[in-house]
Scaffold this motif. Structure first.
Motif, PDB file in Angstrom:
ATOM      1  N   LEU A 173       0.795  -1.216   0.000  1.00  0.00           N
ATOM      2  CA  LEU A 173       0.000   0.000   0.000  1.00  0.00           C
ATOM      3  C   LEU A 173       0.828   1.265   0.000  1.00  0.00           C
ATOM      4  CD1 LEU A 173      -2.859  -1.242   2.223  1.00  0.00           C
ATOM      5  CD2 LEU A 173      -2.987  -0.493  -0.121  1.00  0.00           C
ATOM      6  N   ALA A 174       1.556   1.461  -1.072  1.00  0.00           N
ATOM      7  CA  ALA A 174       2.006   2.796  -1.435  1.00  0.00           C
ATOM      8  C   ALA A 174       1.226   3.100  -2.687  1.00  0.00           C
ATOM      9  CB  ALA A 174       3.497   2.780  -1.715  1.00  0.00           C
ATOM     10  N   PRO A 191       2.187   0.184   5.328  1.00  0.00           N
ATOM     11  CA  PRO A 191       3.027  -0.180   4.186  1.00  0.00           C
ATOM     12  C   PRO A 191       3.598   1.101   3.573  1.00  0.00           C
ATOM     13  CG  PRO A 191       0.745  -0.984   3.974  1.00  0.00           C
ATOM     14  CD  PRO A 191       0.762   0.076   5.011  1.00  0.00           C
ATOM     15  N   LEU A 192       4.907   1.163   3.432  1.00  0.00           N
ATOM     16  CA  LEU A 192       5.576   2.309   2.824  1.00  0.00           C
ATOM     17  C   LEU A 192       6.298   1.843   1.564  1.00  0.00           C
ATOM     18  CD1 LEU A 192       7.149   4.045   5.983  1.00  0.00           C
ATOM     19  CD2 LEU A 192       4.975   4.573   4.862  1.00  0.00           C
ATOM     20  N   PRO A 237      11.326  -2.129   9.787  1.00  0.00           N
ATOM     21  CA  PRO A 237      10.709  -2.865   8.675  1.00  0.00           C
ATOM     22  C   PRO A 237      10.411  -4.296   9.105  1.00  0.00           C
ATOM     23  CG  PRO A 237      13.070  -2.783   8.342  1.00  0.00           C
ATOM     24  CD  PRO A 237      12.789  -1.995   9.605  1.00  0.00           C
ATOM     25  N   LEU A 238       9.282  -4.820   8.694  1.00  0.00           N
ATOM     26  CA  LEU A 238       8.882  -6.169   9.096  1.00  0.00           C
ATOM     27  C   LEU A 238       8.988  -7.170   7.946  1.00  0.00           C
ATOM     28  CD1 LEU A 238       5.682  -5.341  11.185  1.00  0.00           C
ATOM     29  CD2 LEU A 238       8.053  -5.600  11.985  1.00  0.00           C
ATOM     30  N   MET A 239       8.410  -6.815   6.786  1.00  0.00           N
ATOM     31  CA  MET A 239       8.344  -7.768   5.681  1.00  0.00           C
ATOM     32  C   MET A 239       8.127  -7.009   4.386  1.00  0.00           C
ATOM     33  SD  MET A 239       4.574  -8.996   6.780  1.00  0.00           S
ATOM     34  CE  MET A 239       4.688  -8.109   8.351  1.00  0.00           C
ATOM     35  N   HIS A 278       6.357  -3.377   4.734  1.00  0.00           N
ATOM     36  CA  HIS A 278       5.394  -3.103   5.797  1.00  0.00           C
ATOM     37  C   HIS A 278       6.216  -2.730   7.028  1.00  0.00           C
ATOM     38  CE1 HIS A 278       1.498  -5.036   4.176  1.00  0.00           C
ATOM     39  NE2 HIS A 278       2.303  -4.749   3.174  1.00  0.00           N
ATOM     40  N   VAL A 279       5.893  -1.602   7.633  1.00  0.00           N
ATOM     41  CA  VAL A 279       6.742  -0.982   8.657  1.00  0.00           C
ATOM     42  C   VAL A 279       5.934  -0.741   9.926  1.00  0.00           C
ATOM     43  CG1 VAL A 279       8.153   1.044   9.199  1.00  0.00           C
ATOM     44  CG2 VAL A 279       8.112   0.138   6.856  1.00  0.00           C
TER      45      VAL A 279
END
Length: 390
Positions: A9-10, A162-163, A180-182, A316-317
């Motif tokens: 989701l950017a 999400p970035l 950051p996760l994934m 995804h952050v």
């Protein structure tokens, strides 16, 4: 490629501008909040960009501008406009985990959405799946563009979003408060992409040092692959772009820069590539593949003389303040559970997710000055219009 199946989701610059032009129902700078959009009619049309495009699309990200309209209305949901708030019956409190509730009473997820287009409806399966998997309340908070979303995460107004890779790097340089996760996998299985330097297939050049005195074509200065990462890598390698090249000309996109090499207007151009698949046909994705398809040729007219380390897809952050147990549960839910037992709600990336670490973003982080440092030369801070993406 079915964009509706993807939640990286950017938002692309054109669609972000469209959301602003469509007359979204919340005032400038104010987010809209949804606890549960299940009561809304219609299927909605949330504008999820394609995983395979990731951050390597042609629109350049402009998210490192603290002057963008910040969120100014307090706790999410408290003062959100009624038109943008979608309420439903509270989930039974017995469905939540008391121990996790003590760690985090609610997870605030920020997304680039337009409530006027019923985007909350399309995002509801994601919200509901997170709430069921984490066993804590999950609220969605909508922002007009990526710049506002990034600012909200930096300021602690949301917990998770999400970035893009560059939006994450810019956020980390601003506060060191994000993790950051994934990242989503692309269709070719890659978890990222590479900045590349491109020359004509029959040109004698073999690396960047061979290109002394040549004409360079770049994308706009806000471009991650088409400007920022290659120039930062050159500086780190002891090459000053200002003196190394005879001329530097910026084009509107990496594709246009590469086309300048084909037209004889430049000797080298910066672009991007997956570096996966058949090299002669331009690999699976990227500037080379785009040119080969546009020309209808089976062989790419350009070749690669330099590559960056891998740059992760759009991450995804989470805020670093989100408890580790919750962050780990998010990764388990989206990376492990969704892979083992996929569901429509969790298959946000058709090809799955891959865990990442802060160190994976080193090529992009190198293009942003650390706190107290100023950018110099051609690596000036990001600018441009809000909502633009690389």
């Amino acid at each position: 490629m079915a964009a509706a199946a993807v939640l990286v989701l950017a938002v692309s610059s054109a669609r972000a501008q469209q959301a602003g032009d469509a007359g979204a129902v919340w005032p400038a700078g104010d987010p809209a909040v949804s606890r549960d959009a299940a009561v809304q009619d219609g299927g909605g049309d949330a504008r999820w960009p394609d995983t395979d495009a990731g951050e390597a699309s042609d629109g350049d990200l402009a998210a490192d501008d603290a002057g963008r309209d910040p969120w100014q209305t307090g706790v999410p949901g408290r003062d959100a406009p009624e038109e943008g708030r979608l309420e439903a019956g509270d989930a039974g409190t017995d469905t939540f985990d008391p121990e996790r509730l003590a760690l985090l009473p609610v997870l605030r997820v920020g997304l680039v959405l337009d409530p006027a287009r019923e985007d909350f409806q399309a995002a509801e399966p994601f919200r509901a799946a997170l709430e069921a998997g984490l066993r804590i309340p999950v609220h969605l908070v909508a922002y007009r563009d990526l710049a506002r979303l990034q600012t909200a995460l930096v300021r602690g107004e949301i917990d998770y979003a999400p970035l893009s890779a560059s939006a994450y790097a810019a956020a980390y340089r601003r506060c060191s408060c994000v993790v950051p996760l994934m990242v989503p996998r692309s269709a070719d299985g890659a978890a990222g992409w590479h900045a590349v330097a491109l020359v004509a297939r029959d040109a004698p050049f073999q690396d960047l040092r061979d290109l002394a005195g040549t004409r360079l074509a770049t994308a706009r200065p806000v471009s991650t692959a088409g400007y920022r990462v290659p120039l930062a890598a050159m500086k780190a390698d002891g090459l000053d772009p200002d003196s190394h090249f005879a001329s530097i000309r910026a084009f509107d996109s990496v594709r246009a820069a590469a086309a300048a090499v084909l037209a004889g207007e430049a000797d080298v151009a910066f672009g991007w590539s997956s570096l996966r698949g058949d090299a002669r046909s331009g690999y699976s994705r990227g500037t080379l593949r785009d040119l080969a398809e546009l020309q209808g040729a089976g062989t790419s007219p350009l070749r690669v003389v330099w590559t960056s380390p891998q740059i992760p897809n759009a991450p995804h952050v989470a805020r670093a303040s989100v408890p580790v147990e919750i962050r780990d549960a998010l990764v388990e839910l989206l990376v492990i559970d969704a892979a083992v037992s996929p569901s429509d709600a969790l298959r946000l990336s058709p090809h799955g997710f891959v865990p990442v670490t802060h160190e994976d973003f080193a090529p992009v982080l190198a293009t942003f000055p650390k706190a107290g440092e100023g950018a110099s030369g051609r690596l000036r801070p990001l600018g441009g219009a809000a909502g633009e993406l690389r």
